[in-house]
Design a protein around this motif. Structure first.
Motif, mmCIF file in Angstrom:
data_model
loop_
_atom_site.group_PDB
_atom_site.id
_atom_site.type_symbol
_atom_site.label_atom_id
_atom_site.label_comp_id
_atom_site.label_asym_id
_atom_site.label_seq_id
_atom_site.Cartn_x
_atom_site.Cartn_y
_atom_site.Cartn_z
ATOM 1 N N ILE A 254 0.956 -1.476 -0.396
ATOM 2 C CA ILE A 254 -0.326 -0.003 -0.067
ATOM 3 C C ILE A 254 0.969 1.244 -0.040
ATOM 4 O O ILE A 254 0.463 2.478 -0.400
ATOM 5 N N VAL B 61 -5.968 -0.838 -8.796
ATOM 6 C CA VAL B 61 -6.273 0.432 -7.872
ATOM 7 C C VAL B 61 -7.413 0.041 -6.982
ATOM 8 O O VAL B 61 -7.541 0.539 -6.156
ATOM 9 N N LEU B 62 -8.420 -0.044 -7.563
ATOM 10 C CA LEU B 62 -9.535 -0.359 -6.920
ATOM 11 C C LEU B 62 -9.314 -1.056 -5.838
ATOM 12 O O LEU B 62 -10.102 -0.963 -4.866
ATOM 13 N N VAL C 91 1.071 3.948 -3.304
ATOM 14 C CA VAL C 91 0.828 5.244 -3.144
ATOM 15 C C VAL C 91 1.653 6.110 -3.451
ATOM 16 O O VAL C 91 1.769 6.595 -4.215
ATOM 17 N N ILE D 143 -7.690 -0.022 -3.427
ATOM 18 C CA ILE D 143 -8.338 1.604 -2.233
ATOM 19 C C ILE D 143 -8.724 0.500 -1.445
ATOM 20 O O ILE D 143 -9.062 0.576 -0.417
ATOM 21 N N ARG E 298 2.024 5.580 -7.121
ATOM 22 C CA ARG E 298 0.589 6.376 -8.205
ATOM 23 C C ARG E 298 0.904 8.384 -8.296
ATOM 24 O O ARG E 298 0.315 8.846 -8.756
ATOM 25 N N THR F 254 -7.673 -0.567 1.743
ATOM 26 C CA THR F 254 -6.446 0.287 2.222
ATOM 27 C C THR F 254 -7.593 0.403 3.137
ATOM 28 O O THR F 254 -6.992 0.798 4.511
ATOM 29 N N ALA F 255 -8.490 0.086 3.073
ATOM 30 C CA ALA F 255 -9.831 0.421 4.078
ATOM 31 C C ALA F 255 -10.250 -1.273 5.213
ATOM 32 O O ALA F 255 -9.829 -0.583 6.403
#
Ligand code: HEM
Length: 225
Positions: free
Chosen positions: A32, A173-174, A36, A177, A39, A180-181
Motif C-alpha cells: 500500500i 487500483v480499485l 501510493v 482502495i 501512483r 487500504t480500507a
C-alpha cells in the motif's frame, strides 16, 4: 474483590496460518505504501520511483508465494471446516444478520456476542463470509493483476484477454482502495475480543482464550467476536 470468569485456552491458529498471516499483513502494508508512492509521485516523495517499484515488485512476488501457503494449508488439512461449519445456507444467513446487528447495535448496548469460538468454529458467520470473499476472490485478483502489470510485454495476450491495460490497472487500483480500507477496519474488528489485544495475541500464540464451559452454541460473555 471478585474473580473474573475462569478461562481456558483453545488452539485455533496453526503455525502455517500465523506465519502466512503476519507476512501477508506486513506485505500488504508495504504494498500500500509503495503503491501510493508509485501512483502519487507528484504529491509524495519519500523514496524514489525506482525504489518504490523495486520494493513493490519484490514484496508482490513474496506475497504470491505466501498465498499458496494459505491455500495449501486449507486444501490439504481438515481445517477447511472452519470456513464451512454450517451446512444450512439459511442458518448461515441468519447468523450473518445476527452478527452484523451485534457489531452495528448490540455491542454498544453491552449485549453478549452471539458467536462463541471453538476449534472448528473459530469464525463468526460474517468473518467466515468476508474472509472467503477476500481470500478466494479479491486477494487472487489483486495478485494476478499485479503480476500482469509487472510485465505487460510478456503477458500481453492475457492483458488483452482481460480487456487491456486500462481494465487491468483499474481493477488493481480499485482493489488497492478496498485493501487500504480493510487494513483499518479489520484490526478494529479484531480488537473487539474479551480484551482489546486478545485476538492479536491469539494470532501470535495460536491460542484463543474462552470462558470455561463455553461451547460453539454456548453461553454469554464469550470473546466478543
Ligand atoms: C495491519 C494488518 C493486520 C492486522 C493487525 C491483522 C490482524 C488479524 C487478527 C488479530 C486476526 C485473528 C482474529 C480474526 O480471526 O479476525 C486476523 C485474521 C485474519 N486476517 Fe488479518 N490482520 C492484518 C492484515 C490482514 C490482511 C492484509 C489480510 C488479507 C488481505 C488479512 C486476512 C486475514 C484472514 C483471512 C484472517 C483469518 C485467518 C485464518 O485463521 O484462516 N489480514 N487478522
Amino acid at each position: 474483590m471478585t474473580d473474573g470468569p475462569r478461562m481456558r485456552r483453545i488452539y485455533v491458529h496453526p503455525l502455517p496460518i500465523r506465519i502466512w498471516h503476519w507476512l501477508n499483513a506486513f506485505g500488504f502494508v508495504t504494498l500500500i505504501l509503495t503503491g501510493v508512492q508509485i501512483r502519487y509521485l507528484d504529491v509524495i516523495n519519500v523514496v524514489s520511483f525506482k525504489t518504490a517499484v523495486a520494493v513493490h515488485n519484490a514484496v508482490g512476488w513474496v506475497l504470491i508465494g505466501n498465498f499458496f501457503v494459505w491455500l495449501c494449508f486449507y486444501l490439504f488439512t481438515d481445517k477447511i471446516r472452519v470456513y464451512h461449519p454450517e451446512l444450512s445456507p439459511l442458518k448461515h444467513f441468519r447468523d450473518t444478520f445476527r452478527q452484523a446487528r451485534f457489531y452495528g447495535y448490540g455491542i454498544f448496548k453491552g449485549e453478549p456476542n452471539p458467536h462463541h469460538v471453538s476449534v472448528y468454529h473459530k469464525f463468526n458467520a460474517l468473518q467466515s463470509m468476508t474472509y472467503q470473499v477476500i481470500m478466494q476472490l479479491l486477494v487472487p485478483l489483486q495478485l494476478v493483476t499485479g503480476a500482469l502489470l509487472w510485465d505487460l510485454h510478456r503477458f500481453a495476450a492475457a492483458v488483452d484477454f482481460f480487456g487491456g491495460v486500462r481494465v487491468v490497472a483499474t481493477v488493481h487500483v480499485l482493489l488497492f482502495i478496498f485493501f487500504t480500507a480493510f487494513i483499518f477496519a479489520h484490526p478494529y474488528l479484531a480488537s473487539l475480543g474479551h480484551t482489546p489485544g486478545a485476538h492479536f495475541k491469539a494470532m501470535i500464540t495460536g491460542y484463543e482464550e474462552v470462558e470455561e464451559g463455553e461451547s460453539a452454541s454456548g453461553a454469554a460473555g464469550a470473546p466478543r467476536r
